[in-house]
Every structure is written in structure tokens, then in C-alpha cells.
Design a protein around this motif. Structure first.
Motif, PDB file in Angstrom:
ATOM      1  N   SER A 148       0.844  -1.206   0.000  1.00 49.37           N
ATOM      2  CA  SER A 148       0.000   0.000   0.000  1.00 49.37           C
ATOM      3  C   SER A 148       0.868   1.240   0.000  1.00 49.37           C
ATOM      4  O   SER A 148       0.574   2.228  -0.683  1.00 49.37           O
ATOM      5  CB  SER A 148      -0.905   0.026   1.229  1.00 49.37           C
ATOM      6  OG  SER A 148      -1.826  -1.020   1.162  1.00 49.37           O
ATOM      7  N   ILE A 165       3.877   1.506  -1.234  1.00 46.72           N
ATOM      8  CA  ILE A 165       4.446   1.675  -2.573  1.00 46.72           C
ATOM      9  C   ILE A 165       3.424   2.278  -3.511  1.00 46.72           C
ATOM     10  O   ILE A 165       3.695   3.233  -4.252  1.00 46.72           O
ATOM     11  CB  ILE A 165       4.929   0.310  -3.118  1.00 46.72           C
ATOM     12  CG1 ILE A 165       6.096  -0.188  -2.285  1.00 46.72           C
ATOM     13  CG2 ILE A 165       5.322   0.436  -4.579  1.00 46.72           C
ATOM     14  CD1 ILE A 165       6.584  -1.556  -2.685  1.00 46.72           C
ATOM     15  N   ILE A 166       2.214   1.691  -3.485  1.00 42.94           N
ATOM     16  CA  ILE A 166       1.174   2.194  -4.383  1.00 42.94           C
ATOM     17  C   ILE A 166       0.889   3.666  -4.087  1.00 42.94           C
ATOM     18  O   ILE A 166       0.729   4.491  -5.003  1.00 42.94           O
ATOM     19  CB  ILE A 166      -0.121   1.361  -4.238  1.00 42.94           C
ATOM     20  CG1 ILE A 166       0.093  -0.035  -4.815  1.00 42.94           C
ATOM     21  CG2 ILE A 166      -1.269   2.049  -4.952  1.00 42.94           C
ATOM     22  CD1 ILE A 166      -1.102  -0.933  -4.714  1.00 42.94           C
ATOM     23  N   THR A 167       0.833   3.995  -2.808  1.00 48.73           N
ATOM     24  CA  THR A 167       0.549   5.389  -2.448  1.00 48.73           C
ATOM     25  C   THR A 167       1.631   6.317  -2.974  1.00 48.73           C
ATOM     26  O   THR A 167       1.338   7.381  -3.522  1.00 48.73           O
ATOM     27  CB  THR A 167       0.444   5.532  -0.920  1.00 48.73           C
ATOM     28  OG1 THR A 167      -0.398   4.514  -0.427  1.00 48.73           O
ATOM     29  CG2 THR A 167      -0.096   6.889  -0.536  1.00 48.73           C
ATOM     30  N   ILE A 168       2.868   5.891  -2.830  1.00 44.39           N
ATOM     31  CA  ILE A 168       3.967   6.725  -3.318  1.00 44.39           C
ATOM     32  C   ILE A 168       3.846   6.928  -4.821  1.00 44.39           C
ATOM     33  O   ILE A 168       3.914   8.055  -5.332  1.00 44.39           O
ATOM     34  CB  ILE A 168       5.330   6.082  -2.990  1.00 44.39           C
ATOM     35  CG1 ILE A 168       5.572   6.127  -1.482  1.00 44.39           C
ATOM     36  CG2 ILE A 168       6.456   6.808  -3.728  1.00 44.39           C
ATOM     37  CD1 ILE A 168       6.842   5.461  -1.051  1.00 44.39           C
ATOM     38  N   VAL A 169       3.623   5.808  -5.515  1.00 43.59           N
ATOM     39  CA  VAL A 169       3.506   5.906  -6.977  1.00 43.59           C
ATOM     40  C   VAL A 169       2.320   6.788  -7.343  1.00 43.59           C
ATOM     41  O   VAL A 169       2.418   7.671  -8.197  1.00 43.59           O
ATOM     42  CB  VAL A 169       3.346   4.508  -7.602  1.00 43.59           C
ATOM     43  CG1 VAL A 169       3.104   4.628  -9.085  1.00 43.59           C
ATOM     44  CG2 VAL A 169       4.577   3.677  -7.337  1.00 43.59           C
ATOM     45  N   ALA A 170       1.186   6.533  -6.674  1.00 44.45           N
ATOM     46  CA  ALA A 170      -0.020   7.308  -6.998  1.00 44.45           C
ATOM     47  C   ALA A 170       0.211   8.794  -6.738  1.00 44.45           C
ATOM     48  O   ALA A 170      -0.167   9.651  -7.541  1.00 44.45           O
ATOM     49  CB  ALA A 170      -1.193   6.783  -6.180  1.00 44.45           C
TER      50      ALA A 170
END
Lengths: 153, 359, 482
Positions: free
Chosen positions: C462, C464-469
Motif C-alpha cells: 500500500s 508503494i502504491i501510495t507513493i507511486v499514486a
């Protein structure tokens, strides 16, 4: 360009690069965190599959006449007996009285339950003691000199 | 880095004339207005479908179709295969989110009247895909071969059998026999992993092609906005990136659902056991199921169930044909009737789903 | 001279007749004929109470004329056959006539009881019940049950019952599987021996089976049905006054009903548990002998008995005349065997003989056995807790759960293996339990770990996804600003 402009530009550029690194790194991390589970998934697990259709008991020649053994069939114990005449049979090994695991009693030639002295003949029928019902029978398949036990009859 | 991409790009371009396609893509613009948010749901549905295909393929590597092994193979996936629990739970959750997204997409398109000329075929292909998605859900639900699924399939195919004249043949065709047996499982497996994906992909391709060709539909009355005030964004990269952002969020939601609400397996199906209490179909069938329960056994000379099914068939047909009977929208006029019908449909579905859930 | 004697004789005769209270002409005539029935009837209690032949056979007992006396019109029924016999007796014995006229305290429901009893079933002839009143009580010489001459007197009733019940060819027609050796067995029993010596207090057929209301032993209404039998025995054996002269305890029933056997049989209605007759025998009732106790207990507790017989305790106990199983487990008041019985703690049975300086080998063994069983319990309980935790967390743990059966089985086997009093065998059995409990604990611990690992994994992905998003969002903002 004035000095201030070039400064803001370079700050903006650092910001952009920073963002690019974060984004790029993030994408790589994301892809890895997606690919890692997928690759682990693709690797077959170490434990052999719980074959509940067929359980191999062993070689026919290794099962003695007048003997019995307990094997695991899925989540249940199954007793495999070989009569004195060489017939191989398999029954659920859960006693129908109070669920103890039965065993083969060579001296009596019966399947016996140690808990309350219940006895079943070699056709699984309850013949003495408290058990109210016979043992469920399983199918025995002999293929290429190997003995398999499969789902209930 | 950039040089390498450029080299690969020119290598392909020299052979396939990619440049034309890229130019075409680069010229596409998406209108930006208060209703733009609805544009994303098509993409979200697509994303979820892709997730289904991937997780479905992975599951295929370990799933064993056939009544002796189906249940156990899923147990195996959930407990012994590394991350098997994750793949399976994502697949089950994504299926439901997929249908939810389809509903949102469909209703937003409906209320925007985007089905009007020239996008009638897009609407029709979309509706077809919705029905196929239901079929995906229905067939996939049986594959674990657990108690709930077994009886839900029994009831569901029974209802199919109620259709006059051809009902029986349909039922036997679906079940692979008179009753729900291992043959039904095999058949549903074939539908779910081969037949339906094939048909769906074809129709999806047509749908996407049309969307690309025709671009995003503009809301009714958009022509009245002054050209200077019309805002747009390029499809590539802006819209795509935004869509991607949404996809990332959906991905995260799926992961959270899979970890905190793992999909249950239940008990293995036993044809001789009596049906457990409270058999229900999946939520997207609930409103129809509940309606059938309320229909009296006889309406005039028609059997109640038959009437109910015919009613839904007619409703579905009318809904599907909306581009053809809604003349006003093609002319650019507001059509209040269509709105009321749509509102009624949404409310009906929501209310009956809730009732079905509570009962 | 002869004439004179004849005259006086006839005078006397007519005198005696005229002086008889109720002139029972039937009896007088039949007696003069010298027939068997009247001979027997003289001793009959009915005769002594003044009841005439006609009261059972019907007819006119006042008339000397045979046609009048034995006339159907005056109620004469001749020799009643089949069920008519019992109905005849019931005419008085089932009504209140008796208690009022003869001041009798006799029960009045015998025929009712007989008809619902096993003897009240239809006989093979199909025409009548199996037994009539006269089958057991006789017809013309009936006396009170308390009269030693009665065929149903305690000292004679055994012979009466066996008239049919020891007759193989007769019983065969009703129930070929029913035993016919009850009398033989009975004579070997304490009850039988006392009975033949003339002790009316000792139990005989009627004491346990009842008289008129006898049911098949497999019928739940029978007084010897397993759940009713202990109370039947207790009727005498728990009566202190009744048993005074026999000098044996009278606490058996009260002990039994508190025991694990009693509770299981009487409260839980589980027929796996023994009633009095299962250990003592029924017709051949005798408490098991000192050296055969483990064989009797062993008829159900086979494995324990086998192990005991092969253990050093058997010889030691028999020498000292200790009653094998009973010594440690009790007889009537057998308690549920818990781990407390084992070891060197207060309340264990081992320390009754074994102490640190007395029979020390046994003392050491007892100590080891108990400590191993305790630790096996502990380890198994831990394993169960782990499995429960994993299950609660929703992890798939079916294999470990299956192995729990094995752990349970091993604990049971260990407690049985105690009776071998052999260290090696005991350790062998308990090792299995320890091994499997360890396996279960590991599996469950792994499952719980996996549970937490998943949440950690979710947190990381989550993030990682948040950072990417987030960076994607910033990027979009940036390009749109241009």
C-alpha cells in the motif's frame, strides 16, 4: 535569463528530477511487489498435493496377509486390511461409537477399537460391543502391483 | 534510456507504420466538464477485467475442474500455494467490483444519453458485455463446488428452465444433464475459461475500437457551451495517466479486501444433503430473485415465475434498445421520460437488492 | 356287629354333612367319588374360606341332583379352558368382592398385570395366553404364597418356573435364543445355594423378575432391564435391616450410582456401561474372585487388563490377595480415572504401597509417569490453543487440526499404557504425542506468522502504491499546468 530566473529554474529542475526518481523508483517497486507474489505463486509448493481422490498405500507385495494399517485419506483416517486369503479392503477408521481410531487385531482376525472393545468383522460390519453402525467402506484399486484407496463406495 | 526507447520505436515503425497510429492517438482529446468523472468508469471496468484475466490464468495453473477435486484444489490454493490466498481472493473480489463498475458505467452512459447517434453500436456491445459478465459471474460461482454454489446453481438453472417452450432445453444445455452434477461443473468451467472470454474479448475489441474511433461522447447541451470555454485534455498522456491513478487506487482496494476480507470457501457440495437455509444468488442477481419471490403463483393464465422472467426479459430488451426508441436524444432534446425510467430502474434495483439481502 | 358299625358310620356321615356350614354338595359328591381334585381341594385355602366348587365352575352347589347341579342354565361352565381359567379367577380376585367379604389385603390387579406381561402374549396355539393363573398357582390345592406348600413359595418357585423355562423343546417354540440353563447357573450362585438350604430371604426368580408383571429382559419396562436392574438388586442389598444377618455391606447401590459406571448407565442411558449383572453375573450371581477381577473388568477394558496381566503387579497382587483392578480403582464406586490417581501426590493410588523407601522402584516409576503425562497434557493444550488462534485468524489449518486427533489418541494410549507399568512402552507411546504436538504447534505458529506477514505485506505494498499514486498525481498536475 536573470540569475533569479536561472535559480528558480534549477530548483524546479531538481524538483522535477526528484519527482522523476520517486516516480521511477515507485514504479519499479510497484512492479516488483506485483511480480514477486506472482512468481512465488508459480513455484509449485513443496508439500505434495492433498490428493483426496486417490491415496497410494504402497506396493501390493509389501502388504502382508493378515495385516492392517492406518493411512491418512484427506482429513480422515482409513484402515487398510489384507485378509488371510489375500483380499485387500479399506474402511473408515473412525469407530462409529465414539470416534476413536480403530486398529487391526491379528489374533482375533477382527478390526478392534481399544476404547470400549468394539469389534468389526473384515467386512466392516459391527459384530460386538457398543458400535451402532458398520464402518464405511472405501474403494481399493490395485494397479501395476500398487495399492490405492479411493473415495467411499 | 530515452535513446533506447527511440531506437525500438523506430525499428517497429519502419515495419508497421506506427507513426500514423501515434499521431491519431496524440490528436484525441477528452472533454473536461462537470461530468468528466464518469468517463473513467469504462477504464476501471477494463482494468478489473484485465485483473480477472490475469488472476484467472494463474488460478488455472492449480485449479482442478471435476467434482472430486475442485473443492480440494481451491483449498490447496488457499493454504499451500504461495500467495494462492491472495490470487484467489483478488479474483473473487474483483469479480464483484467488476460488475459494480459495469453498473456504474452503464448507468452513467444511460443518463448522459451517450448511446445516441452515432454510438448505438457501442451501447449494444456494452449491454452484451454486461450480460456476458453476468454469465461469467454465474459460471465462476460454481467452480469451487461448495454447498452454497451448488444450490444457487440448482435454483438458478431451475429458473432458466421455466422459460416457455425452450426452457427445458436451455436448462439441460446449461446443466449438461437433468440435474446439477459434475458434468455441470465441467461445462461451466468450459464456459468460464474459454467460451465466454473468447466472445467477450471480441465484443470488447469492437467496443474499444469504436470508442477510439468516435472519441468520448459529450454531454447533452455541450454544443451550447462557447467554443472558447470548452476545456479538453489530451487523451494521451493526461487522461490515460489519470485513469492509471484510479487503477492504482482500485488495485490497493483489492489488496486490502483480499487481506482483511478473504473470500470464504465454505463446505464441499453434497448432492444428497438438504439445502442450507438462506440460499441466495450473488448480489447482482438478488433484485431479480427477490422480485420472483413476490410474484403471485398465477397471473391470468400464465405461471407466476414465467411471467416474472418474461417481464425481466422484456425490460432488459427495452433497456437495450433505448438508442432506437429514444428519438428525442438523437435530436439533441432533453428526454425526461428516459431519466425517469432510468431513475426507476436504479431505485428498483437498489431497493430490491437491499430487501433480498435483509430477508 | 358289622351292621352296627355301618349304621353309626352312616349316622356320623350324615351328621357331618348336616353340620357343614355351607353345604357344598359338589364337593361332597366328588369327595365320595374319591377324585383327585377334591383330595387336593381339602388343603385349598378357598375350601377353608368356605368357597365352593360352583364358585369357580359354576352350577348349583346346593343341589344333589347332577343334572341340576351341573346345569348350564345354573351357570355351570365345566372345566374352564384357556383364558377362561384366568377370567374365572378374576371374577373374585380382580374385584373388590374379596377385600370386603373376606377382609383380604391381597392385590386385585394380577390378571391385568399378567395380560400386559410377556406371559400374557398369545400362545403358539393362538387361542389363549401363554400362562394362566393355574399354570403357576395350581388349580385345586391353592395356598397362600407364604405357605411352604405353595408352588410359588420362595423355596419352591424356582422349580415352578423351570417347569417351562428349562424345557428346551417348549422354549424353542417361543424363543429359541432364550437360555434354559438359568436353574443350573442359579444353583452355583450365592442366592441359589442359600435358597436350597431353605433361606426364604435369598433372591429367587420372583425377587428379580417380578410375578405377574414379568417382561422380557430386553423390554424397558422389565425390572431387569439394565437401567432398572441396579434398583431391583438394591431392593434387598441396600436394606440394612434385611441384610443384617449376612454381614455384607449395603452401600453398593449408593456407591454405584455415584460412580462413572452408574452415572453413565443410569443418567446418560449409555448401555456401554455395566449394570450389576454384567460384573456379577445374573443367574449365577457371585462377586468375581480375587484373581479373576481383571478378567471381568477386562471384558470391556480389554487392553488395560491385558497390560496389567503382563505387568509385575499381577503376580504381586495375587500373592498378597489384592483384588487386582479394584485395589486402585474401587469396585462399586469406580470413579472417572483422572491423572490425579497417578503419581506421588496426595490422592494418588500408587503411594498406598510405594514410597521412597518402600518399593522405591514403583515410586520412581509413578513419579516419572505422572510428570510425563502432565507435560504431555500441557504441550497438547498449548498446541490446541495455537490451532485455535490460527483458526480464529482465518488461516487454513486443516492438516494440523487433523493431527490433533493423533495427539488426543496418544494421550489416551498413554493412560492405558500405565497399566503395563513398563517405562519403555510408556515412553514409546508418549513420544508419539510429544512429536505430533510439536508438529502441530509449529504448523499453527507458522499460520499465525503468515497472518501477520500478510498484513505487513499489505502495508508495504500500500505504501508503494501510495507513493507511486502520489507522484503520478503530482506529475499530472505538473503537465497540466503547462
Amino acid at each position: 535569463m536573470s540569475k533569479k530566473q536561472s535559480q528558480t529554474n534549477s530548483i524546479a529542475k531538481t524538483k522535477r528530477d526528484f519527482l522523476k526518481y520517486i516516480f521511477g523508483g515507485g514504479i519499479i517497486a510497484l512492479i516488483s511487489s506485483v511480480l514477486y507474489p506472482i512468481f512465488s505463486y508459480l513455484k509449485p509448493p513443496k508439500q505434495r498435493e492433498v490428493e483426496v481422490k486417490n491415496v497410494k498405500v504402497g506396493k501390493l507385495s509389501e502388504i502382508e496377509n493378515d495385516s492392517g494399517q492406518i493411512i491418512r485419506f484427506g482429513n480422515k483416517p482409513v484402515i487398510v486390511v489384507r485378509t488371510s486369503s489375500g483380499d485387500v479392503r479399506a474402511f473408515a477408521a473412525t469407530c462409529t461409537h465414539l470416534d476413536c481410531t480403530v486398529q487391526f487385531k491379528k489374533e482375533l482376525g477382527v478390526i478392534w477399537c481399544a476404547c470400549h472393545n468394539g469389534k468389526y468383522d473384515l467386512n466392516g460390519r459391527n459384530i460386538s460391543g457398543p458400535p451402532p453402525k458398520p464402518l464405511d467402506e472405501f474403494r481399493v484399486i490395485i494397479k501395476n502391483e500398487e495399492v490405492f484407496v479411493s473415495k467411499k463406495i | 534510456m530515452k535513446k533506447y526507447f527511440k531506437n525500438i520505436y523506430s525499428w517497429i515503425d519502419e515495419r508497421v507504420e506506427l507513426e500514423e497510429v501515434v499521431k491519431f492517438m496524440g490528436k484525441k482529446y477528452v472533454p473536461v466538464h462537470s461530468h468528466t468523472i464518469w468517463y473513467y468508469f469504462g477504464g476501471v471496468s477494463l482494468f478489473l477485467f484485465i485483473i480477472q484475466v490475469f488472476t484467472g490464468i494463474l488460478l488455472l495453473l492449480y485449479y482442478k475442474a471435476g467434482e472430486e477435486l475442485a473443492f480440494e484444489s481451491i483449498q490447496f490454493i488457499m493454504s499451500k500455494v504461495q500467495f494462492g490466498w491472495l490470487i484467489r481472493s483478488i479474483h473473487s473480489w474483483a469479480a464483484n467490483l467488476f460488475i459494480l463498475a459495469l453498473f456504474i458505467h452503464m448507468f452513467s452512459v444511460y443518463f448522459e444519453k451517450s448511446y445516441r447517434k452515432p454510438r448505438e453500436i457501442t451501447w449494444l456491445t456494452g449491454m452484451l458485455m454486461l450480460f456476458i459478465a453476468f454469465a461469467f459471474g454465474f459460471s465462476g460461482y460454481l467452480l469451487p463446488w461448495n454447498e452454497l454454489a451448488f444450490f444457487a446453481t440448482k435454483v438458478g438453472t431451475d429458473i432458466a428452465g421455466v422459460v416457455p417452450f425452450i426452457g427445458d432445453s436451455i436448462m439441460i444445455f446449461l446443466r449438461g444433464g437433468e440435474d446439477v452434477t459434475g458434468a455441470t461443473l465441467t461445462r461451466f468451467f468450459g464456459f468460464h475459461v474459454a467460451i465466454l472470454p473468447g466472445i467477450f474479448t471480441l465484443i470488447l475489441a469492437i467496443h474499444l475500437l469504436l470508442v477510439q474511433r468516435q472519441g468520448m461522447s459529450e454531454p447533452m447541451g455541450y454544443e451550447n457551451t462557447k467554443i472558447a470555454e470548452r476545456k479538453t485534455m489530451p487523451f494521451f498522456p493526461n487522461f490515460i495517466l489519470r485513469d492509471l491513478l484510479l487503477w492504482l487506487i482500485v488495485l490497493n482496494v483489492l489488496a486490502i479486501l483480499a487481506v482483511f476480507f478473504p473470500w470464504e470457501l465454505g463446505r464441499k457440495a453434497d448432492a444428497f444433503a438438504s439445502a442450507p437455509a438462506g440460499i441466495q444468488p450473488e448480489w447482482y442477481f438478488l433484485f431479480m430473485f427477490q422480485t420472483l419471490k413476490y410474484i403471485p403463483p398465477q397471473i391470468l393464465f400464465i405461471d407466476g415465475e414465467v411471467f416474472g422472467i418474461m417481464m425481466f426479459a422484456v425490460a432488459g430488451g427495452v433497456w437495450m434498445m433505448v438508442p432506437f426508441w429514444d428519438r428525442k436524444s438523437s435530436r439533441g432534446e432533453a428526454n425526461r421520460l428516459v431519466n425517469y425510467i432510468g431513475l426507476f430502474a436504479i431505485l428498483y434495483i437498489i431497493v430490491f437488492t437491499i430487501i433480498g439481502w435483509l430477508v | 356287629m358289622k351292621n352296627l358299625f355301618l349304621f353309626i358310620f352312616i349316622l356320623f356321615f350324615s351328621f357331618s354333612i348336616s353340620f357343614s356350614e355351607s353345604s357344598d354338595k359338589c364337593f361332597e359328591c366328588h369327595q365320595s367319588l374319591g377324585d383327585k381334585q377334591s383330595e387336593l381341594f381339602v388343603k385349598d385355602i378357598h375350601f377353608q374360606k368356605g368357597i365352593s366348587c360352583a364358585d369357580c365352575h359354576g352350577g348349583n352347589s346346593q343341589s344333589e341332583d347332577i343334572d341340576e347341579a351341573m346345569n348350564k342354565k345354573s351357570g355351570y361352565i365345566g372345566i374352564p379352558k384357556g383364558d377362561a381359567i384366568s377370567k374365572t379367577c378374576a371374577k373374585c380376585h380382580s374385584g373388590t368382592k374379596m377385600s370386603s367379604k373376606y377382609k383380604s389385603a391381597l392385590p386385585i390387579n394380577q390378571l391385568e398385570k399378567l395380560e400386559t406381561s410377556v406371559h400374557g402374549k398369545i400362545a403358539t396355539s393362538g387361542k389363549e395366553h401363554i400362562a394362566q393363573c393355574v399354570t403357576c398357582h395350581n388349580s385345586h390345592g391353592i395356598v397362600s404364597v407364604k405357605n411352604p406348600a405353595s408352588p410359588v413359595h420362595p423355596l419352591k418357585v424356582v422349580k415352578t418356573c423351570t417347569k417351562c423355562h428349562a424345557d428346551a423343546s417348549f422354549m424353542k417354540t417361543y424363543n429359541p435364543s432364550l437360555a434354559i440353563d438359568q436353574l443350573e447357573k442359579y444353583r452355583t450362585s450365592l442366592h441359589g445355594k442359600k435358597n436350597i438350604k431353605g433361606d426364604v430371604k435369598a433372591a429367587e426368580c420372583v425377587s428379580c423378575h417380578g410375578s405377574h408383571e414379568i417382561q422380557n429382559a430386553k423390554d424397558i419396562r422389565s425390572s431387569v432391564y439394565p437401567t432398572n436392574l441396579p434398583q431391583t438388586c438394591a431392593k434387598c442389598h441396600s436394606d440394612k435391616d434385611y441384610m443384617k444377618e449376612y454381614k455384607i455391606p449395603t452401600d453398593q447401590y449408593s456407591e454405584f450410582s455415584k460412580s462413572i459406571h452408574g452415572v453413565t448407565l443410569l443418567k446418560k442411558k449409555d448401555f456401554g456401561a455395566p449394570a450389576c449383572n454384567d460384573c456379577h453375573g445374573n443367574h449365577g450371581a457371585t462377586p468375581p474372585g480375587i484373581s479373576s477381577i481383571s478378567k471381568v473388568c477386562g471384558s470391556c477394558h480389554a487392553l488395560n487388563a491385558e497390560l496389567f496381566s503382563a505387568s509385575p503387579h499381577k503376580k504381586a497382587f495375587d500373592e498378597k490377595e489384592f483384588p487386582e483392578c479394584e485395589t486402585c480403582h474401587g469396585n462399586h464406586g469406580v470413579v472417572d480415572a483422572t491423572d490425579q490417581l497417578l503419581g506421588i501426590n496426595q490422592g494418588s493410588v500408587c503411594i498406598k504401597c510405594h514410597q521412597e523407601n518402600k518399593f522405591p522402584k514403583g515410586y520412581a516409576t509413578a513419579k516419572i509417569f505422572r510428570s510425563i503425562i502432565d507435560s504431555l497434557e500441557k504441550v497438547s493444550k498449548e498446541a490446541i490453543l495455537y490451532v485455535e488462534e490460527a483458526e480464529q485468524k482465518g488461516m487454513e489449518i486443516s492438516e494440523a487440526k487433523f493431527k490433533l486427533r493423533e495427539a488426543h489418541q496418544s494421550r489416551m494410549e498413554a493412560r492405558t499404557m500405565i497399566h503395563s507399568f513398563n517405562n519403555e512402552k510408556f515412553l514409546e507411546v508418549t513420544k508419539k504425542g510429544f512429536d505430533v504436538s510439536e508438529f502441530i504447534r509449529l504448523e499453527a505458529a507458522n499460520a499465525v506468522e503468515e497472518f501477520y506477514y500478510r498484513r505487513w505485506g499489505l502495508g508495504v505494498s500500500s505504501l508503494i502504491i501510495t507513493i507511486v499514486a502520489f507522484s503520478l498525481f503530482v506529475y499530472i498536475r505538473r503537465i497540466e499546468r503547462k
